[in-house]
Design a protein around this motif. Structure first.
Motif, mmCIF file in Angstrom:
data_model
loop_
_atom_site.group_PDB
_atom_site.id
_atom_site.type_symbol
_atom_site.label_atom_id
_atom_site.label_comp_id
_atom_site.label_asym_id
_atom_site.label_seq_id
_atom_site.Cartn_x
_atom_site.Cartn_y
_atom_site.Cartn_z
ATOM 1 N N ARG A 1 0.835 -1.208 0.000
ATOM 2 C CA ARG A 1 0.000 0.000 0.000
ATOM 3 C C ARG A 1 0.871 1.261 0.000
ATOM 4 O O ARG A 1 0.613 2.209 -0.712
ATOM 5 C CB ARG A 1 -0.918 -0.022 1.226
ATOM 6 C CG ARG A 1 -1.862 1.134 1.312
ATOM 7 C CD ARG A 1 -2.859 0.937 2.439
ATOM 8 N NE ARG A 1 -4.157 0.560 1.926
ATOM 9 C CZ ARG A 1 -5.170 1.415 1.767
ATOM 10 N NH1 ARG A 1 -5.038 2.665 2.093
ATOM 11 N NH2 ARG A 1 -6.321 1.007 1.284
ATOM 12 N N GLU A 2 1.940 1.224 0.795
ATOM 13 C CA GLU A 2 2.840 2.387 0.834
ATOM 14 C C GLU A 2 3.508 2.637 -0.520
ATOM 15 O O GLU A 2 3.681 3.775 -0.934
ATOM 16 C CB GLU A 2 3.922 2.196 1.896
ATOM 17 C CG GLU A 2 3.385 2.403 3.295
ATOM 18 C CD GLU A 2 4.497 2.524 4.321
ATOM 19 O OE1 GLU A 2 5.690 2.525 3.931
ATOM 20 O OE2 GLU A 2 4.167 2.632 5.500
ATOM 21 N N ASP B 1 -7.201 6.076 -5.044
ATOM 22 C CA ASP B 1 -7.999 5.361 -4.058
ATOM 23 C C ASP B 1 -7.565 3.888 -4.092
ATOM 24 O O ASP B 1 -7.654 3.250 -5.143
ATOM 25 C CB ASP B 1 -9.465 5.509 -4.507
ATOM 26 C CG ASP B 1 -10.421 5.326 -3.362
ATOM 27 O OD1 ASP B 1 -9.971 5.262 -2.208
ATOM 28 O OD2 ASP B 1 -11.625 5.236 -3.636
ATOM 29 N N ILE B 2 -7.077 3.346 -2.969
ATOM 30 C CA ILE B 2 -6.560 1.972 -2.975
ATOM 31 C C ILE B 2 -7.575 1.014 -2.345
ATOM 32 O O ILE B 2 -8.071 1.271 -1.259
ATOM 33 C CB ILE B 2 -5.225 1.878 -2.201
ATOM 34 C CG1 ILE B 2 -4.213 2.880 -2.771
ATOM 35 C CG2 ILE B 2 -4.671 0.458 -2.243
ATOM 36 C CD1 ILE B 2 -2.951 3.012 -1.943
ATOM 37 N N ILE B 3 -7.846 -0.079 -3.045
ATOM 38 C CA ILE B 3 -8.812 -1.052 -2.546
ATOM 39 C C ILE B 3 -8.177 -2.437 -2.566
ATOM 40 O O ILE B 3 -7.823 -2.947 -3.625
ATOM 41 C CB ILE B 3 -10.082 -1.033 -3.430
ATOM 42 C CG1 ILE B 3 -10.776 0.324 -3.314
ATOM 43 C CG2 ILE B 3 -11.028 -2.167 -3.054
ATOM 44 C CD1 ILE B 3 -11.915 0.529 -4.286
ATOM 45 N N GLU B 4 -8.000 -3.041 -1.392
ATOM 46 C CA GLU B 4 -7.422 -4.388 -1.332
ATOM 47 C C GLU B 4 -8.536 -5.427 -1.437
ATOM 48 O O GLU B 4 -9.592 -5.254 -0.836
ATOM 49 C CB GLU B 4 -6.687 -4.602 0.006
ATOM 50 C CG GLU B 4 -5.291 -4.012 0.049
ATOM 51 C CD GLU B 4 -5.255 -2.615 0.636
ATOM 52 O OE1 GLU B 4 -6.335 -2.108 0.978
ATOM 53 O OE2 GLU B 4 -4.153 -2.049 0.752
ATOM 54 N N TYR C 1 -16.178 -0.752 -1.904
ATOM 55 C CA TYR C 1 -15.789 0.634 -2.182
ATOM 56 C C TYR C 1 -15.689 0.885 -3.684
ATOM 57 O O TYR C 1 -15.923 1.986 -4.152
ATOM 58 C CB TYR C 1 -14.478 0.968 -1.474
ATOM 59 C CG TYR C 1 -14.643 0.862 0.013
ATOM 60 C CD1 TYR C 1 -15.336 1.844 0.714
ATOM 61 C CD2 TYR C 1 -14.190 -0.248 0.711
ATOM 62 C CE1 TYR C 1 -15.551 1.730 2.071
ATOM 63 C CE2 TYR C 1 -14.398 -0.373 2.069
ATOM 64 C CZ TYR C 1 -15.081 0.614 2.749
ATOM 65 O OH TYR C 1 -15.306 0.497 4.084
ATOM 66 N N ARG D 1 -10.480 -0.012 5.703
ATOM 67 C CA ARG D 1 -9.734 0.029 4.458
ATOM 68 C C ARG D 1 -8.228 -0.024 4.573
ATOM 69 O O ARG D 1 -7.573 -0.592 3.714
ATOM 70 C CB ARG D 1 -10.130 1.296 3.694
ATOM 71 C CG ARG D 1 -11.603 1.302 3.396
ATOM 72 C CD ARG D 1 -11.943 2.357 2.418
ATOM 73 N NE ARG D 1 -11.198 2.174 1.182
ATOM 74 C CZ ARG D 1 -11.416 2.893 0.106
ATOM 75 N NH1 ARG D 1 -12.329 3.831 0.122
ATOM 76 N NH2 ARG D 1 -10.723 2.680 -0.970
ATOM 77 N N PRO E 1 -4.916 -1.411 5.743
ATOM 78 C CA PRO E 1 -4.444 -2.613 6.438
ATOM 79 C C PRO E 1 -3.678 -2.291 7.716
ATOM 80 O O PRO E 1 -3.702 -3.072 8.667
ATOM 81 C CB PRO E 1 -3.528 -3.296 5.430
ATOM 82 C CG PRO E 1 -3.708 -2.614 4.143
ATOM 83 C CD PRO E 1 -4.447 -1.337 4.357
ATOM 84 N N ARG F 1 6.042 2.262 11.576
ATOM 85 C CA ARG F 1 6.753 3.358 12.239
ATOM 86 C C ARG F 1 6.884 3.127 13.748
ATOM 87 O O ARG F 1 6.637 3.999 14.561
ATOM 88 C CB ARG F 1 6.057 4.693 11.957
ATOM 89 C CG ARG F 1 6.153 4.998 10.483
ATOM 90 C CD ARG F 1 5.449 6.234 10.027
ATOM 91 N NE ARG F 1 5.661 6.369 8.586
ATOM 92 C CZ ARG F 1 4.962 5.720 7.651
ATOM 93 N NH1 ARG F 1 3.985 4.912 8.006
ATOM 94 N NH2 ARG F 1 5.220 5.875 6.379
#
Ligand SMILES: Nc1nc2c(ncn2[C@@H]2O[C@H](COP(=O)(O)OP(=O)(O)OP(=O)(O)O)[C@@H](O)[C@H]2O)c(=O)[nH]1
Ligand SMILES: Nc1ncnc2c1ncn2[C@@H]1O[C@H](COP(=O)(O)OP(=O)(O)OP(=O)(O)O)[C@@H](O)[C@H]1O
Ligand SMILES: [Mg+2]
Ligand SMILES: [Mg+2]
Ligand SMILES: [Zn+2]
Ligand SMILES: [Zn+2]
Lengths: 235, 261
Positions: free
Chosen positions: A151-152, A162-165, A176, B79, B81, B113
């Motif tokens: 994700r990072e 917009d990120i959707i796993e 979403y 949403r 993780p 972090r």
């Protein structure tokens, strides 16, 4: 009519995500589907049989599949509109990591497989950066740590996407995406649709089928091993 | 979740594969709870824990709804993780990257972090309580056995993710000391739901959900009435795992337990 454009590398799970959309939205919208691929594709037959929706495919052959998609898109919109479709879904071949098929007046969705490794987003910058939504598939197969790092990495490339796993086989997490599709605007004027990104300058004689290796044999935008800049050689 | 304390997870009923409504009213899960899920293949065990993992809101195949503290959870919690209070570990969950154990843990600690440098060693120490095949920080993740991988991922969920809710989908296998896993999860006051085919594990939970045809068929609360049986099968289980180890070690199993002269 709404336009959805799917991009993403081969086997990332584009069709798996499309299947989930069809499963969830077929009841409320009439959906048409177009697959663009290089030499072989089966999605059109499979989805037609499974969901009884109108489908088509185009083979790009020697041309960049994204270029092909752009060339045929206006015709495809007319085809789907004539059928009375409420949504047109276009699935690209996803081989060209340099071109992007996203346009204005549509929702651009890039599908990335988490199995591709945590650095893979860095290698597909244009495909991700110009998308509205990044769907990350196969998260069922990877560790929590890799999920977070993936994700990072996507964020690094596209801070606002917009990120959707999802586990696309089960359709988890896709609510979403469905929400975004339900809320997106329809095509306002198909003749005004343009590409979102700048097409790359990569037009050379290799594109046109000349097989010799070495820039000495080619014309167009060329590269040499030592030269940092692109070189243009007219015919 | 420092800023959002989770007190209860509530699962509201959906429907079976044949469309009939589930008969339970609600299932509440609190810190320290241990729930096992049993049932035949294809009965919906995985679908049940997937519902919890995604905080279903009537939008999964089962139609169930999952609430946090009695309410629909905030989007961010669902949403991201890194903000999700849930760790799901399945038989398929793996680390794909070609990293050493230490590098893998470092990657996770960095992503979170977390400044505390002792966290990696603590995770490895805990993982070694779960497995008899010793894990070292210098080993490569891709060369760990299934049991070692799952031991490490469970330890990672406890010490690095600090997830208050842990979902385990058939993670039992040779090479895992399941009683140690359960007691460590209990000690850390986790809320745990595990899908299992293992009789000892099934009896170690406080509640047992029985699935059939996609629906929760029964919720059993043994309230101690299975304690005696648990003692017996734990004994049998120890005998069996002891034999398993000896077979693995290449021994012939003779009556008196000793090697054939
Ligand atoms: N475990 C798992 N498998 C997945 C997931 N998403 C897709 N797959 C599997 O990955 C394979 C490829 O998926 P497709 O949907 O065909 O990929 P695609 O991007 O459409 O592929 P092309 O169109 O051929 O480029 C299939 O076997 C899918 O079942 C997922 O989230 N989890
Ligand atoms: N309530 C339901 N309604 C419709 N489909 C369902 C329901 N519950 C489960 N399913 C579907 O049934 C299939 C089998 O379910 P699932 O994988 O959860 O079974 P399982 O008990 O975990 O089986 P196994 O022991 O083999 O792992 C899946 O495709 C799942 O999506
Ligand atoms: Mg496909
Ligand atoms: Mg299962
Ligand atoms: Zn291209
Ligand atoms: Zn070219």
């Amino acid at each position: 009519m709404k336009l959805l454009i799917f991009a993403g590398p081969p086997s990332a799970g584009k069709t798996a995500v499309v299947r989930q959309i069809l499963r969830q939205l077929a009841g409320e919208s009439f959906i048409a589907f177009l697959k663009i691929d290089v030499v072989r594709a089966f999605e059109d037959e499979e989805l037609k049989k499974e969901f009884e929706i109108p489908t088509r495919k185009v083979y790009s052959g020697d041309v960049c599949p994204d270029h092909t998609g752009i060339l045929v898109l206006r015709d495809a919109i007319a085809w789907a509109e004539d059928l009375g479709a409420g949504i047109l879904i276009v699935e690209s071949a996803g081989l060209c990591l340099r071109c992007t098929p996203y346009t204005t007046q549509s929702l651009g969705i890039v599908v990335l497989s988490a199995v591709g490794g945590t650095n893979s987003p860095l290698k597909m910058t244009p495909m991700i950066a110009l998308a509205d939504i990044a769907v990350v598939t196969k998260v069922d197969l990877i560790s929590q740590a890799e999920k977070e790092v993936f994700r990072e990495r996507v964020r690094e490339v596209a801070p606002r996407v917009d990120i959707i796993e999802t586990n696309a086989v089960h359709g988890t997490g896709l609510r979403y995406l469905l929400k975004a599709i339900r809320n997106m605007p329809e095509i306002l004027c198909a003749d005004d649709i343009v590409l979102k990104g700048m097409p790359p300058l990569a037009v050379c004689t290799i594109c046109a089928g000349k097989k010799e290796i070495g820039w000495q044999h080619h014309f167009g935008i060329l590269k040499t091993l030592d030269g940092a800049d692109d070189l243009y050689r007219g015919e | 979740m420092e800023h959002f304390a989770i007190t209860t997870i509530t699962i509201l009923p959906g429907r079976a594969k044949d469309g009939r409504s589930e008969s339970f009213k609600e299932i509440a899960l609190r810190a320290g709870d241990m729930i096992s899920i049993v049932g035949p293949t294809g009965s919906g065990k995985t679908a049940f824990i997937n519902d919890i993992e995604v905080f279903a809101s009537g939008d999964t195949v089962t139609g169930r709804t999952v609430l946090v503290n009695g309410e629909v959870p905030p989007d961010e919690m669902v949403r991201d993780p890194a903000k999700k209070p849930i760790a799901l570990i399945t038989q398929n969950t793996k680390c794909l990257a070609d990293l050493t154990v230490l590098e893998f843990l470092e990657m996770h600690v960095k992503a979170r972090r977390i400044a505390d440098n002792s966290r990696m060693a603590e995770t490895i120490r805990l993982a070694n309580e779960f497995t008899g095949e010793k894990i070292a920080g210098t080993m490569r993740m891709t060369s760990l056995s299934g049991g070692q991988t799952r031991s490490l991922l469970i330890a990672d969920a406890i010490t690095v993710s600090s997830a208050p809710i842990i979902l385990l989908d058939e993670v039992e296998s040779g090479g895992i000391f399941k009683e140690n896993v359960i007691s460590s999860l209990k000690k850390n006051n986790k809320a745990v739901i595990f899908v299992t085919h293992d009789p000892v594990l099934a009896l170690l939970s406080d509640r047992r959900i029985v699935m059939r045809n996609g629906a929760v068929e029964k919720i059993l609360e043994p309230n101690g009435c299975e304690t005696k049986i648990l003692g017996q099968i734990s004994g049998m289980d120890r005998v069996l795992s002891d034999m398993r180890e000896r077979i693995r070690a290449g021994e012939l199993l003779t009556d008196n337990g000793g090697p054939v002269p």
